[in-house]
Scaffold this active site. Structure first.
Site, short mmCIF file in Angstrom:
data_model
loop_
_atom_site.label_atom_id
_atom_site.label_comp_id
_atom_site.label_asym_id
_atom_site.label_seq_id
_atom_site.Cartn_x
_atom_site.Cartn_y
_atom_site.Cartn_z
N ASP A 141 -59.26 -14.31 -46.70
CA ASP A 141 -58.19 -14.63 -45.57
C ASP A 141 -58.94 -14.65 -44.35
O ASP A 141 -60.08 -14.35 -44.17
CB ASP A 141 -57.25 -13.37 -45.48
CG ASP A 141 -56.32 -13.01 -46.79
OD1 ASP A 141 -56.06 -14.21 -47.32
OD2 ASP A 141 -55.79 -12.17 -46.80
N LYS A 142 -58.36 -15.45 -43.63
CA LYS A 142 -58.93 -15.78 -42.08
C LYS A 142 -59.80 -14.71 -41.57
O LYS A 142 -61.04 -15.04 -41.06
CB LYS A 142 -57.97 -16.54 -41.24
CG LYS A 142 -58.49 -16.86 -39.79
CD LYS A 142 -57.30 -17.27 -38.97
CE LYS A 142 -57.83 -17.58 -37.50
NZ LYS A 142 -56.67 -18.25 -36.70
#
Length: 323
Positions: A141-142
């Site tokens: 995830d970011k």
């Protein structure tokens, strides 16, 4: 420059579908294009982002649609710094920083890991993952930090992807959560699927959910109020650790989607005896406290067992020091 379109719904359009009405009013865009924009969060209804294209409109509704500039179909190389842990002619192992999106998508057409890899590797980067995901075997995830392996060519990509599929490619994470999971060592076996009420989220036991299992053990207990947990994935679903820990009522500190309510965190910090300034520092951590600290796999070309570890990033380490 983005185009911003505003519409006021009158009695003639009341009761009609949102996407149908917009496609009729703004004939420059097809209904499927309108639906895509709505799903990507480009529309606000009465001041709030709204993503349900089939919604029936009411008289007086105010719609604002933001149509982004057209972008190149292929990601462009960009000189973005990479923390390279290991490299050979077949693959890269990188330590991804927080804030870096892995591949281009809605709202992230540039500034991604893929853009950085295209610049660093040039034309040698594997394309087997698709035009928008060249070389990418798995993702983070970011705002999750840590280790990822990237293939430089198709043969390496195929070998690594096979290990991901048969679950021999191993990933171990560290997570800081609210409370202490009980038992302190075990596994979470809850199928995961797209949340039907919010397409940006994942939920347990939804329709068409896929199997997902997370093994965990508590590494450090902070007064029964917070704990550092090691998590190992058997499957690798989107947001898996974040959703599984939240389902156990032990959400990740700082998680903007699945994290604990601020009142619960403040109550725990107060009970832990933290001074106000220390509480403020803890509260300033605004990403999920999750780090992929270990990855292991078999080299797809020479069959050598590869294992890499990376310490927690500074902001995560600071949380532990505060505790």
């Amino acid at each position: 420059m983005s185009i911003i379109l505003e519409f006021d719904i009158d009695d003639f359009d009341a009761g009609d579908r949102l996407d149908k009405t917009l496609a009729q009013i703004q004939s420059d865009y097809s209904r499927s294009r309108i639906q895509s924009l709505i799903e990507d969060g480009a529309l606000t209804l009465n001041g709030s982002v709204f993503t349900k294209a089939s919604w029936k409109l009411s008289e007086g509704d105010k719609l604002v649609l933001t149509v982004p500039d057209a972008v190149s179909a292929d990601p462009e190389p960009e000189n973005i710094p990479l923390d390279i842990v290991y490299e050979d002619s077949d693959l890269l192992v990188i330590n991804k920083q927080a804030g870096l999106v892995v591949h281009p998508g809605a709202g992230n057409h540039s500034g991604t890991l893929v853009n950085a890899l295209l610049y660093y590797c040039g034309d040698d980067l594997s394309g087997i993952g698709g035009v928008m995901r060249p070389g990418i075997v798995h993702r983070l995830d970011k705002d999750t930090t840590g280790l990822m392996v990237v293939a430089k060519h198709d043969k390496a990509h195929k070998g690594l992807s096979s290990q991901l599929e048969d679950r021999s490619l191993s990933r171990v994470y560290k997570a800081l959560v609210l409370g202490v999971p009980m038992p302190i060592k075990g596994h979470i076996d809850l199928p995961l699927g797209r949340d039907p009420r919010n397409r940006l989220k994942v939920a347990v036991n939804t329709r068409q959910a896929k199997e997902a299992k997370t093994f965990y053990k508590v590494e450090q207990d902070f007064g029964g109020l917070f704990s550092l947990v090691e998590c190992k994935l058997e499957s690798g679903r989107t947001h898996q650790i974040r959703v599984h820990m939240a389902a156990m009522k032990h959400p990740l500190i700082g998680d903007p989607l699945y994290g604990p309510q601020q009142t619960a965190v403040k109550a725990a910090m107060k009970k832990y005896g933290m001074e106000d300034d220390v509480q403020a520092e803890m509260a300033s951590f605004t990403r999920q406290a999750l780090h992929a600290g270990e990855i292991s796999f078999v080299h797809p070309l020479n069959d050598k067992v590869m294992k890499f570890q990376k310490k927690l990033p500074d902001d995560f380490s600071k949380l532990l020091k505060l505790l």
